[in-house]
Design a protein around this motif. Structure first.
Motif, PDB file in Angstrom:
ATOM      1  N   ASP A 240       0.841  -1.228   0.063  1.00 58.56           N
ATOM      2  CA  ASP A 240      -0.136   0.009   0.082  1.00 58.56           C
ATOM      3  C   ASP A 240       0.809   1.323   0.084  1.00 58.56           C
ATOM      4  O   ASP A 240       0.284   2.368  -0.434  1.00 58.56           O
ATOM      5  N   SER A 241       2.234   1.267   0.526  1.00 56.90           N
ATOM      6  CA  SER A 241       3.029   2.402   0.502  1.00 56.90           C
ATOM      7  C   SER A 241       4.453   2.105   0.271  1.00 56.90           C
ATOM      8  O   SER A 241       4.728   0.704   0.504  1.00 56.90           O
ATOM      9  N   PHE A 242       5.159   3.171  -0.248  1.00 56.76           N
ATOM     10  CA  PHE A 242       6.594   2.858  -0.167  1.00 56.76           C
ATOM     11  C   PHE A 242       7.277   2.121   1.032  1.00 56.76           C
ATOM     12  O   PHE A 242       7.967   1.278   0.976  1.00 56.76           O
ATOM     13  N   GLU A 243       6.772   2.747   2.221  1.00 56.43           N
ATOM     14  CA  GLU A 243       7.478   2.257   3.421  1.00 56.43           C
ATOM     15  C   GLU A 243       6.895   0.700   3.834  1.00 56.43           C
ATOM     16  O   GLU A 243       7.839   0.138   4.127  1.00 56.43           O
ATOM     17  N   ALA A 244       5.845   0.541   3.230  1.00 52.41           N
ATOM     18  CA  ALA A 244       5.289  -0.964   3.552  1.00 52.41           C
ATOM     19  C   ALA A 244       6.227  -1.918   2.799  1.00 52.41           C
ATOM     20  O   ALA A 244       6.651  -3.058   3.134  1.00 52.41           O
ATOM     21  N   ALA A 245       6.572  -1.355   1.525  1.00 51.90           N
ATOM     22  CA  ALA A 245       7.399  -1.823   0.403  1.00 51.90           C
ATOM     23  C   ALA A 245       8.959  -2.334   1.068  1.00 51.90           C
ATOM     24  O   ALA A 245       9.398  -3.328   0.941  1.00 51.90           O
TER      25      ALA A 245
END
Length: 144
Positions: A110-115
């Protein structure tokens, strides 16, 4: 980095991703090709029309023929590589872009941070710039 430039790097890096799987897999190319295809099917990373043979796997690992590597093969090679205790790393920027692109395609975060946070610890720094570029490319495609 323009989107076309990023995807061109991904295409150039896919053979390196396949080569890394071939090198670290340490089995016969026929067996590695079978593992790649069956894992793709089971893990739902793609539906290979046929199981590749050793010659096909070897051709996919050739940096002179980057357009031949199907995306399912790259996605599956990455899926397998990140689970290996050898902790392999991409060897150059093109290969890092292929790893990052496949990572996003495999996980759909859902987000860059999650990736980034889902990456194994040893890959966070080596894939930092490539993952940012992959995320930017992915977000750009969503706007189309």
């Amino acid at each position: 980095m323009p989107q076309g430039g990023f995807y061109a790097k991904v295409r150039r890096g896919l053979p390196g991703l396949i080569a890394r799987w071939k090198d670290i897999g340490r089995d016969s190319p026929d067996r590695l090709a079978l593992i790649l295809a069956e894992t793709a099917r089971v893990a739902k990373l793609g539906q290979p029309e046929a199981t590749p043979d050793a010659a096909t796997l070897t051709a996919w690992a050739d940096p002179e023929a980057p357009d031949e590597v199907p995306l399912w093969a790259g996605r599956t090679a990455l899926f397998l590589l990140v689970q290996m205790p050898a902790r392999p790393l991409p060897v150059d920027d093109d290969e890092a872009c292929a790893w990052a692109y496949c990572w996003l395609r495999n996980r759909d975060p859902d987000s860059f941070e999650a990736a980034r946070d889902a990456l194994p610890e040893h890959l966070r720094q080596p894939l930092d710039a490539a993952l940012k570029a992959a995320w930017t490319d992915r977000q750009g495609l969503r706007l189309v």
